[in-house]
Design an enzyme around this catalytic site. Structure first.
Site, PDB file in Angstrom:
ATOM      1  N   GLU A  59      97.509  40.482  45.275  1.00 47.65           N
ATOM      2  CA  GLU A  59      97.070  42.051  44.943  1.00 47.65           C
ATOM      3  C   GLU A  59      97.122  41.757  47.163  1.00 47.65           C
ATOM      4  O   GLU A  59      97.530  42.860  48.112  1.00 47.65           O
ATOM      5  CB  GLU A  59      95.600  42.242  44.235  1.00 47.65           C
ATOM      6  CG  GLU A  59      95.706  42.721  43.147  1.00 47.65           C
ATOM      7  CD  GLU A  59      95.661  41.473  41.953  1.00 47.65           C
ATOM      8  OE1 GLU A  59      95.467  41.266  40.842  1.00 47.65           O
ATOM      9  OE2 GLU A  59      95.462  39.825  42.647  1.00 47.65           O
ATOM     10  N   CYS A  84      91.369  39.515  40.154  1.00 46.06           N
ATOM     11  CA  CYS A  84      90.083  37.782  39.792  1.00 46.06           C
ATOM     12  C   CYS A  84      88.578  38.745  40.871  1.00 46.06           C
ATOM     13  O   CYS A  84      88.934  39.707  41.835  1.00 46.06           O
ATOM     14  CB  CYS A  84      91.179  37.333  40.725  1.00 46.06           C
ATOM     15  SG  CYS A  84      90.320  36.849  41.768  1.00 46.06           S
ATOM     16  N   CYS A  87      90.208  39.732  44.371  1.00 41.71           N
ATOM     17  CA  CYS A  87      91.186  40.558  44.485  1.00 41.71           C
ATOM     18  C   CYS A  87      89.890  41.895  44.566  1.00 41.71           C
ATOM     19  O   CYS A  87      89.824  43.005  44.360  1.00 41.71           O
ATOM     20  CB  CYS A  87      92.123  40.521  43.811  1.00 41.71           C
ATOM     21  SG  CYS A  87      93.252  39.306  43.935  1.00 41.71           S
TER      22      CYS A  87
END
Length: 150
Positions: A59, A84, A87
């Site tokens: 990302e 995660c 991100c």
């Protein structure tokens, strides 16, 4: 699940192909796409291994490649794996309103965090993305655990 557009399907597949590209380079199979409507702003993939950069997630790579935007409030982020926390925080920071996730089975947990901040999160359960990541984790558990901080 909300109806997906043809553009959504196109960018879902591109996120998967970016993940495959990373895998072919010896990295983690995670890919991402940032789009504004039907316009592709950028695509990218996880490059932690390739660049030795701990924050070069898929990302982040796509957002970095998209460059400066006056706003992200009209964009969609497509990702082959659930974001995660780093991100997810970036998504919230830049007020990206919509995230399409190919795989929440192999890694997930931040979907509710995103939703609680007004992000429309769509889990598409993309079979090829799920299988690709499952196979990777089985064959590369040490690298996977490093990536997720275990």
């Amino acid at each position: 699940m909300p109806a997906l557009t043809d553009q959504d399907r196109k960018f879902i597949e591109l996120a998967y192909r970016e993940a495959k590209k990373s895998l072919d380079e010896g990295g983690l199979p995670i890919g991402s796409v940032l789009a504004r409507g039907s316009a592709l702003l950028a695509s990218g993939h996880n490059q932690r291994v390739q660049q030795g950069d701990p924050i070069a997630h898929g990302e982040m790579d796509a957002i970095r490649k998209a460059g400066r935007q006056t706003t992200y409030r009209d964009t969609t982020l497509y990702t082959s794996l659930s974001p995660c926390m780093m991100c997810a925080g970036t998504i919230v920071q830049f007020q990206i309103p919509r995230v399409i996730v190919n795989d929440t089975e192999n890694f997930g947990g931040n979907e509710e965090f995103l939703r609680s901040r007004g992000v429309d999160v769509v889990d598409v359960a993309h079979v090829a993305s799920i299988a690709q990541m499952r196979d990777f984790i089985q064959k590369n558990s040490v690298l996977w655990n490093e990536d997720i901080g275990v």
